[in-house]
Design an enzyme around this catalytic site. Structure first.
Site, PDB file in Angstrom:
ATOM      1  N   HIS A  24       0.857  -1.197   0.000  1.00  0.00           N
ATOM      2  CA  HIS A  24       0.000   0.000   0.000  1.00  0.00           C
ATOM      3  C   HIS A  24       0.889   1.242   0.000  1.00  0.00           C
ATOM      4  O   HIS A  24       1.451   1.623   1.028  1.00  0.00           O
ATOM      5  CB  HIS A  24      -0.891  -0.014   1.243  1.00  0.00           C
ATOM      6  CG  HIS A  24      -2.013   0.996   1.216  1.00  0.00           C
ATOM      7  ND1 HIS A  24      -2.081   2.035   0.311  1.00  0.00           N
ATOM      8  CD2 HIS A  24      -3.124   1.108   2.004  1.00  0.00           C
ATOM      9  CE1 HIS A  24      -3.184   2.741   0.551  1.00  0.00           C
ATOM     10  NE2 HIS A  24      -3.825   2.200   1.563  1.00  0.00           N
TER      11      HIS A  24
ATOM     12  N   HIS B   1      -2.726   7.025  -0.796  1.00  0.00           N
ATOM     13  CA  HIS B   1      -3.729   7.613   0.106  1.00  0.00           C
ATOM     14  C   HIS B   1      -3.182   8.345   1.331  1.00  0.00           C
ATOM     15  O   HIS B   1      -3.899   8.555   2.297  1.00  0.00           O
ATOM     16  CB  HIS B   1      -4.729   6.543   0.584  1.00  0.00           C
ATOM     17  CG  HIS B   1      -5.428   5.836  -0.544  1.00  0.00           C
ATOM     18  ND1 HIS B   1      -6.235   4.739  -0.368  1.00  0.00           N
ATOM     19  CD2 HIS B   1      -5.428   6.063  -1.885  1.00  0.00           C
ATOM     20  CE1 HIS B   1      -6.705   4.323  -1.533  1.00  0.00           C
ATOM     21  NE2 HIS B   1      -6.225   5.117  -2.472  1.00  0.00           N
TER      22      HIS B   1
ATOM     23  N   TYR C 103      -0.673   7.375   3.443  1.00  0.00           N
ATOM     24  CA  TYR C 103      -0.097   6.553   4.523  1.00  0.00           C
ATOM     25  C   TYR C 103       1.432   6.531   4.386  1.00  0.00           C
ATOM     26  O   TYR C 103       2.002   7.268   3.578  1.00  0.00           O
ATOM     27  CB  TYR C 103      -0.716   5.152   4.496  1.00  0.00           C
ATOM     28  CG  TYR C 103      -2.197   5.184   4.765  1.00  0.00           C
ATOM     29  CD1 TYR C 103      -2.682   5.469   6.044  1.00  0.00           C
ATOM     30  CD2 TYR C 103      -3.117   4.990   3.740  1.00  0.00           C
ATOM     31  CE1 TYR C 103      -4.050   5.534   6.293  1.00  0.00           C
ATOM     32  CE2 TYR C 103      -4.481   5.050   3.973  1.00  0.00           C
ATOM     33  CZ  TYR C 103      -4.947   5.319   5.257  1.00  0.00           C
ATOM     34  OH  TYR C 103      -6.291   5.399   5.503  1.00  0.00           O
TER      35      TYR C 103
HETATM   36  C1  LIG Z   1     -14.744   1.186   3.849  1.00  0.00           C
HETATM   37  C2  LIG Z   1     -13.567   1.435   2.958  1.00  0.00           C
HETATM   38  C3  LIG Z   1     -12.303   1.051   3.392  1.00  0.00           C
HETATM   39  C4  LIG Z   1     -11.177   1.251   2.570  1.00  0.00           C
HETATM   40  N1  LIG Z   1      -9.940   0.807   2.978  1.00  0.00           N
HETATM   41  C5  LIG Z   1      -8.888   0.842   2.130  1.00  0.00           C
HETATM   42  C6  LIG Z   1      -7.657   0.186   2.449  1.00  0.00           C
HETATM   43  O1  LIG Z   1      -7.492  -0.467   3.491  1.00  0.00           O
HETATM   44  N2  LIG Z   1      -6.656   0.273   1.553  1.00  0.00           N
HETATM   45  C7  LIG Z   1      -6.787   0.957   0.367  1.00  0.00           C
HETATM   46  O2  LIG Z   1      -5.836   1.011  -0.421  1.00  0.00           O
HETATM   47  N3  LIG Z   1      -7.949   1.558   0.042  1.00  0.00           N
HETATM   48  C8  LIG Z   1      -9.008   1.478   0.872  1.00  0.00           C
HETATM   49  N4  LIG Z   1     -10.210   2.020   0.482  1.00  0.00           N
HETATM   50  C9  LIG Z   1     -10.375   2.548  -0.896  1.00  0.00           C
HETATM   51  C10 LIG Z   1     -10.879   1.451  -1.818  1.00  0.00           C
HETATM   52  O3  LIG Z   1      -9.901   0.429  -2.009  1.00  0.00           O
HETATM   53  C11 LIG Z   1     -11.272   1.980  -3.207  1.00  0.00           C
HETATM   54  O4  LIG Z   1     -10.134   2.516  -3.843  1.00  0.00           O
HETATM   55  C12 LIG Z   1     -12.356   3.051  -3.116  1.00  0.00           C
HETATM   56  O5  LIG Z   1     -13.412   2.629  -2.283  1.00  0.00           O
HETATM   57  C13 LIG Z   1     -12.899   3.389  -4.497  1.00  0.00           C
HETATM   58  O6  LIG Z   1     -13.553   2.276  -5.039  1.00  0.00           O
HETATM   59  P1  LIG Z   1     -15.185   2.217  -5.076  1.00  0.00           P
HETATM   60  O7  LIG Z   1     -15.618   3.536  -5.621  1.00  0.00           O
HETATM   61  O8  LIG Z   1     -15.470   1.057  -5.986  1.00  0.00           O
HETATM   62  O9  LIG Z   1     -15.660   2.005  -3.681  1.00  0.00           O
HETATM   63  C14 LIG Z   1     -11.333   1.858   1.295  1.00  0.00           C
HETATM   64  C15 LIG Z   1     -12.615   2.248   0.885  1.00  0.00           C
HETATM   65  C16 LIG Z   1     -13.724   2.028   1.681  1.00  0.00           C
HETATM   66  C17 LIG Z   1     -15.093   2.412   1.168  1.00  0.00           C
END
Ligand SMILES: Cc1cc2nc3c(=O)[nH]c(=O)nc-3n(C[C@H](O)[C@H](O)[C@H](O)COP(=O)(O)O)c2cc1C
Length: 367
Positions: free
Chosen positions: A168, A171, A173
């Site tokens: 990762h 975002h 981190y």
């Molecule tokens: C509840 C939640 C938790 C997430 N946790 C992570 C994570 O642990 N690592 C990460 O890279 N992105 C995380 N994301 C981002 C998602 O991987 C993804 O990029 C984002 O939700 C956009 O995709 P979507 O529009 O299909 O939901 C998270 C998103 C949501 C909604």
């Protein structure tokens, strides 16, 4: 009318990884382990997505062996006997249902999530955003130990039987805090005025990880321009800067770039190829020649930060995605929220059945 979805259901191969389709479950933190150990409910949650036809499952972020690597107490650990035994049950369950999976290996750096670990958090410069001090700056020794901990986690993923590992680096981190000049103001060899210099930490993580997993185990790196601290932040403002950023990472041993956007259809450099131009994953593929994963509001009307404001999102057609897959802009597509609410989303799409959309209430449990 929604176009045919066949293009999403072509197989994909990379090294020993064979996927039955192009759909990836995006990594999503759920904070629902038992103090860091995945238990039966977590294994069942992933097993249901495998049974539902997801090509490749990426786990929620799971953290390396550093004292402050997580920012919530029930984020899974990816170290220690109990947690790794828990993860072994997860991958066995996923394989039992015909799925493929990799952990998303994580360190949350200095980010805030409303919980404090026992020790001060660590980051490149003791910042969580521009001028926003928090925790402490990492020493040379911290950096060396952290790089080794990423590599150990990836080697453990391979040993446990996972099919792939993802680092990762997105975002806002830890790895991204090294990339970003808003959080990396170091004067030593881990900092610098250019993205190429600030990518050194990630390059060393990738090199150490590659050495630990061997040449044949597929390694994904997730990146984003945006940060949770600043949605408008950009690490690469031009394709040349993107080449400075991704080139060394590609050479260091990344097999697949997972390019995070909140809306996959947004062009990365519209001033060059127009509003319908290549997205981040498209440019990353063009620049590195490596396969890429795109992501962002697939099948949904409304982007994912609204989920954290308690908002749902209705289902929307896949036409724009199919058009981009048909022109081979990227290789794989990750789906987040749609898979939180519907473990059978892939089957529903393949059958041409109506998709459910995303309900924010589903975040409170493992549907
Ligand atoms: C509840 C939640 C938790 C997430 N946790 C992570 C994570 O642990 N690592 C990460 O890279 N992105 C995380 N994301 C981002 C998602 O991987 C993804 O990029 C984002 O939700 C956009 O995709 P979507 O529009 O299909 O939901 C998270 C998103 C949501 C909604």
């Amino acid at each position: 009318m929604t176009r045919g979805t066949d293009v999403l259901f072509r197989p994909f191969q990379l090294k020993g990884l064979d996927l039955k389709n192009r759909i990836v479950m995006a990594p999503m933190t759920r904070n629902m382990t038992e103090g860091g150990t995945p238990v039966a409910r977590n294994a069942d949650y992933y097993r249901r997505r495998a049974a539902g036809g997801v090509g490749l499952i990426l786990s929620e972020g799971t953290v390396i062996d550093r004292p402050t690597s997580r920012n919530l107490p029930n984020i899974p650990l990816f170290h220690g006997e109990a947690a790794l035994a828990g993860w072994k049950s997860v991958i066995d369950a996923v394989h039992g249902a015909g799925g493929r999976m990799g952990p998303q290996i994580w360190h949350t750096g200095s980010t805030r999530a409303g919980w404090e670990p026992d020790l001060p958090v660590e980051s490149p410069s003791g910042l969580v955003g521009p001028g926003d001090a928090r925790g402490r700056a990492m020493s040379e020794e911290d950096i060396a130990d952290t790089i080794a901990a990423y590599a150990r986690a990836a080697a453990d993923a391979r040993r446990l039987g996972f099919d792939v590992a993802e680092l990762h680096g997105a975002h806002g981190y830890l790895i991204d805090q090294f990339f970003w000049d808003g959080t990396n103001v170091r004067q030593d060899r881990w900092g610098g005025a250019t993205i190429r210099e600030r990518a050194r930490f990630a390059v060393e993580v990738v090199k150490a990880t590659r050495a630990a997993i061997g040449p044949d185990f597929p390694l994904i790196l997730r990146l984003s321009q945006w940060k949770q601290q600043d949605y408008t932040a950009r690490l690469a403002r031009t394709p040349a800067e993107m080449e400075d950023w991704l080139g060394p990472l590609s050479e260091a041993g990344v097999d697949v770039f997972h390019c995070s956007q909140r809306k996959f259809w947004v062009a990365e450099f519209p001033e060059i190829d127009g509003e319908d131009g290549l997205n981040f994953a498209g440019w990353a593929k063009k620049i590195t020649g490596k396969p890429t994963i795109s992501v962002g509001s697939v099948g949904l009307d409304g982007e994912f930060f609204s989920a954290f404001r308690g908002e749902g999102a209705p289902a929307s057609p896949l036409d724009k995605l199919i058009a981009r897959m048909e022109r081979e802009e990227f290789d794989l597509i990750a789906v987040g929220r749609a898979l939180i609410s519907d473990p059978d989303w892939v089957r529903h799409v393949q059958a041409g059945a109506g998709a459910k959309g995303f309900a924010a209430a589903d975040l409170a449990e493992l549907v």
